[in-house]
Write a protein that holds these residues in place. Structure first.
Motif, PDB file in Angstrom:
ATOM      1  N   PRO A   6       0.797  -1.252  -0.093  1.00 55.09           N
ATOM      2  CA  PRO A   6      -0.018  -0.032  -0.018  1.00 55.09           C
ATOM      3  C   PRO A   6       0.813   1.195   0.165  1.00 55.09           C
ATOM      4  O   PRO A   6       1.845   1.393   0.511  1.00 55.09           O
ATOM      5  CB  PRO A   6      -0.708  -0.361   1.196  1.00 55.09           C
ATOM      6  N   ARG A  11      -3.934  -1.975   4.839  1.00 53.04           N
ATOM      7  CA  ARG A  11      -4.477  -1.974   3.740  1.00 53.04           C
ATOM      8  C   ARG A  11      -3.956  -2.785   2.740  1.00 53.04           C
ATOM      9  O   ARG A  11      -2.884  -3.341   2.784  1.00 53.04           O
ATOM     10  CB  ARG A  11      -4.444  -0.379   3.200  1.00 53.04           C
ATOM     11  N   TYR A  69      -3.117   5.049  -3.219  1.00 59.76           N
ATOM     12  CA  TYR A  69      -3.795   5.784  -2.620  1.00 59.76           C
ATOM     13  C   TYR A  69      -3.543   7.189  -2.524  1.00 59.76           C
ATOM     14  O   TYR A  69      -2.274   7.567  -2.632  1.00 59.76           O
ATOM     15  CB  TYR A  69      -3.985   5.354  -0.989  1.00 59.76           C
TER      16      TYR A  69
END
Length: 253
Positions: free
Chosen positions: A103, A239, A244
């Motif tokens: 992530p 995550r 992101y």
């Protein structure tokens, strides 16, 4: 949570140290370019060692290191909070590749206010036709900043381009000089100002024939970026791998 800081000796690194403590997380330590005779925090020889000891690494170093950092963070399986600006297309591709395995929260600006500006910029661009409203982005930073336009300005430009369903690289105009001719319809213009110790100012202008709309954000303290980065570090833990942004951290994405 164990947080490591790449570039711990810089201005942002020092603020991150304070914000990690305020957030109640554990500071593992960090890396820096040269090792001082004494340090109040543990120093690691490289980012690879830091990543192995950390639950998440916050990285505000410099462009040129992103590809190497991506490789070692993938190997360690450590989530990555990346706030370095001025990345090349090749470096951004390396970040995107890393997000296939770990992530990654990559943001040009970790301020909640700027995150909202980006969301509004996209909505405004979608509502204001490029044929009727010229989009211009003006930014100003301290005299030591080495990249221009700023990463935040580029982020705003990308938001405008997304709202207009175009690629920023096809419509971007930066650093006009000399006899440039008339402004092309649909262009997204950039102006970069440098001076003093201004933390960061960004304005997005939509200029029509009969009206002008201006969306402005001013940062008065770099601490807002550090606070946002630590918030992202808490959010990203556990995550799934993916790329992101602060929109996801704030629940807007």
């Amino acid at each position: 949570m164990r947080i490591g800081i790449a570039g711990i000796s810089g201005r942002m690194g020092q603020m991150l140290v304070e914000e990690v403590a305020t957030a109640g997380a554990a500071l593992v330590g960090g890396t820096r370019y040269s090792t001082p005779a004494e340090s109040l925090v543990p120093l690691f020889p490289n980012v690879a060692a830091l990543a192995e000891a950390s639950d998440v690494v916050i990285d505000f170093t410099r462009a040129g290191l992103a590809e190497a950092h991506a490789e070692v963070l993938i190997a360690a399986g450590t989530p990555w909070i990346l706030g370095t600006s001025g990345l090349s297309a090749q470096e951004e591709a390396a970040v995107a590749q890393a997000a296939r395995w770990i992530p990654v929260v990559y943001a040009s600006n970790f301020s909640p206010g700027v995150t909202l500006v980006l969301a509004l910029a996209e909505q405004m661009a979608a509502a204001l036709p490029a044929e009727q409203y010229d989009a211009e982005i003006v930014e100003m930073h301290h005299r030591q900043k080495v990249d221009a336009p700023s990463g935040t300005a580029i982020g705003i430009g990308r938001a405008v381009a997304a709202g207009r369903r175009v690629d920023l690289s096809d419509v971007m105009q930066s650093g006009r000089d000399g006899h440039t001719g008339a402004r092309p319809t649909g262009a997204i213009g950039f102006a970069a100002l440098r001076g003093g110790q201004i933390v960061g100012e960004h304005s997005l202008l939509f200029a029509g024939a009969d009206e002008q709309i201006v969306l402005t954000h001013r940062a008065f303290d770099r601490r807002t970026f550090a606070t946002g980065a630590v918030r992202a570090a808490h959010w990203v833990r556990d995550r799934a791998p993916g790329l992101y942004s602060m929109k996801h951290v704030l629940g807007l994405g």
